[in-house]
Design a protein around this motif. Structure first.
Motif, PDB file in Angstrom:
ATOM      1  N   PHE A  61      75.601  93.822 -16.886  1.00  0.00           N
ATOM      2  CA  PHE A  61      74.885  94.460 -15.782  1.00  0.00           C
ATOM      3  C   PHE A  61      75.789  95.019 -14.685  1.00  0.00           C
ATOM      4  O   PHE A  61      75.296  95.608 -13.731  1.00  0.00           O
ATOM      5  N   GLY A  62      77.097  94.820 -14.790  1.00  0.00           N
ATOM      6  CA  GLY A  62      78.034  95.411 -13.852  1.00  0.00           C
ATOM      7  C   GLY A  62      78.388  94.546 -12.659  1.00  0.00           C
ATOM      8  O   GLY A  62      79.494  94.641 -12.150  1.00  0.00           O
ATOM      9  N   SER A  63      77.477  93.702 -12.204  1.00  0.00           N
ATOM     10  CA  SER A  63      77.756  92.832 -11.056  1.00  0.00           C
ATOM     11  C   SER A  63      76.741  91.691 -11.054  1.00  0.00           C
ATOM     12  O   SER A  63      75.791  91.697 -11.833  1.00  0.00           O
ATOM     13  N   ILE A  64      76.984  90.735 -10.149  1.00  0.00           N
ATOM     14  CA  ILE A  64      76.068  89.602 -10.021  1.00  0.00           C
ATOM     15  C   ILE A  64      76.058  89.113  -8.583  1.00  0.00           C
ATOM     16  O   ILE A  64      77.081  89.176  -7.891  1.00  0.00           O
ATOM     17  N   THR A  65      74.893  88.662  -8.128  1.00  0.00           N
ATOM     18  CA  THR A  65      74.733  88.046  -6.811  1.00  0.00           C
ATOM     19  C   THR A  65      74.197  86.631  -7.021  1.00  0.00           C
ATOM     20  O   THR A  65      73.783  86.267  -8.118  1.00  0.00           O
ATOM     21  N   ALA A  79      79.474  80.761  -6.533  1.00  0.00           N
ATOM     22  CA  ALA A  79      80.831  80.837  -5.977  1.00  0.00           C
ATOM     23  C   ALA A  79      81.794  79.921  -6.742  1.00  0.00           C
ATOM     24  O   ALA A  79      82.960  80.280  -6.967  1.00  0.00           O
ATOM     25  N   SER A  80      81.328  78.763  -7.165  1.00  0.00           N
ATOM     26  CA  SER A  80      82.170  77.851  -7.946  1.00  0.00           C
ATOM     27  C   SER A  80      82.481  78.427  -9.319  1.00  0.00           C
ATOM     28  O   SER A  80      83.604  78.306  -9.820  1.00  0.00           O
ATOM     29  N   ARG A  81      81.488  79.049  -9.930  1.00  0.00           N
ATOM     30  CA  ARG A  81      81.715  79.665 -11.246  1.00  0.00           C
ATOM     31  C   ARG A  81      82.699  80.831 -11.126  1.00  0.00           C
ATOM     32  O   ARG A  81      83.554  81.018 -11.977  1.00  0.00           O
ATOM     33  N   ILE A  82      82.576  81.618 -10.055  1.00  0.00           N
ATOM     34  CA  ILE A  82      83.498  82.738  -9.827  1.00  0.00           C
ATOM     35  C   ILE A  82      84.913  82.208  -9.617  1.00  0.00           C
ATOM     36  O   ILE A  82      85.883  82.765 -10.157  1.00  0.00           O
ATOM     37  N   CYS A  83      85.050  81.134  -8.867  1.00  0.00           N
ATOM     38  CA  CYS A  83      86.370  80.516  -8.646  1.00  0.00           C
ATOM     39  C   CYS A  83      86.994  80.113  -9.985  1.00  0.00           C
ATOM     40  O   CYS A  83      88.174  80.377 -10.225  1.00  0.00           O
ATOM     41  N   ASP A  84      86.214  79.504 -10.861  1.00  0.00           N
ATOM     42  CA  ASP A  84      86.698  79.144 -12.196  1.00  0.00           C
ATOM     43  C   ASP A  84      87.118  80.385 -12.972  1.00  0.00           C
ATOM     44  O   ASP A  84      88.189  80.416 -13.589  1.00  0.00           O
ATOM     45  N   LEU A  85      86.278  81.413 -12.960  1.00  0.00           N
ATOM     46  CA  LEU A  85      86.547  82.623 -13.741  1.00  0.00           C
ATOM     47  C   LEU A  85      87.747  83.404 -13.226  1.00  0.00           C
ATOM     48  O   LEU A  85      88.446  84.061 -14.006  1.00  0.00           O
ATOM     49  N   ALA A 113      86.375  91.156  -8.440  1.00  0.00           N
ATOM     50  CA  ALA A 113      86.308  91.676  -7.069  1.00  0.00           C
ATOM     51  C   ALA A 113      84.989  91.244  -6.447  1.00  0.00           C
ATOM     52  O   ALA A 113      84.045  90.862  -7.144  1.00  0.00           O
ATOM     53  N   SER A 114      84.938  91.323  -5.121  1.00  0.00           N
ATOM     54  CA  SER A 114      83.694  90.984  -4.433  1.00  0.00           C
ATOM     55  C   SER A 114      83.571  91.806  -3.161  1.00  0.00           C
ATOM     56  O   SER A 114      84.563  92.327  -2.645  1.00  0.00           O
ATOM     57  N   TYR A 159      79.614  90.184  -6.844  1.00  0.00           N
ATOM     58  CA  TYR A 159      80.851  90.046  -7.640  1.00  0.00           C
ATOM     59  C   TYR A 159      80.793  90.964  -8.857  1.00  0.00           C
ATOM     60  O   TYR A 159      79.739  91.161  -9.437  1.00  0.00           O
ATOM     61  N   TRP A 160      81.959  91.482  -9.263  1.00  0.00           N
ATOM     62  CA  TRP A 160      82.053  92.285 -10.479  1.00  0.00           C
ATOM     63  C   TRP A 160      83.452  92.177 -11.055  1.00  0.00           C
ATOM     64  O   TRP A 160      84.405  91.813 -10.364  1.00  0.00           O
ATOM     65  N   LEU A 161      83.560  92.507 -12.328  1.00  0.00           N
ATOM     66  CA  LEU A 161      84.859  92.500 -13.027  1.00  0.00           C
ATOM     67  C   LEU A 161      85.608  93.773 -12.679  1.00  0.00           C
ATOM     68  O   LEU A 161      85.050  94.860 -12.713  1.00  0.00           O
TER      69      LEU A 161
END
Length: 70
Positions: free
Chosen positions: A16-20, A34-40, A47-48, A66-68
């Motif tokens: 989907f390109g991004s996530i909130t 936020a914890s999952r993003i920190c892991d990833l 980016a955010s 957030y997005w890749l």
């Protein structure tokens, strides 16, 4: 095989390109994005940006999107 929350969040950003936070909770059942993003971020460039929107009562609220990175 059951996907981990990290795998689900990563796949969601790819699909989907991004996530909130709201999307993570509503679509994936992930309550601590936020914890999952920190892991990833240990293995992926993510980016955010801070987004401002109005809630149902008209009050401004801020959240991260957030997005890749390519």
């Amino acid at each position: 095989m059951k996907k981990s929350q990290n795998q689900m969040v990563l796949q969601y950003m790819k699909d989907f390109g991004s996530i909130t936070t709201l999307q993570a909770f509503t679509d994936l059942g992930v309550t601590r994005l936020a914890s999952r993003i920190c892991d990833l971020r240990k293995e992926h460039l993510i980016a955010s940006e801070r987004v401002t929107a109005k809630n149902r009562y008209g009050k401004s609220v801020k959240f991260n999107k957030y997005w890749l990175e390519d």
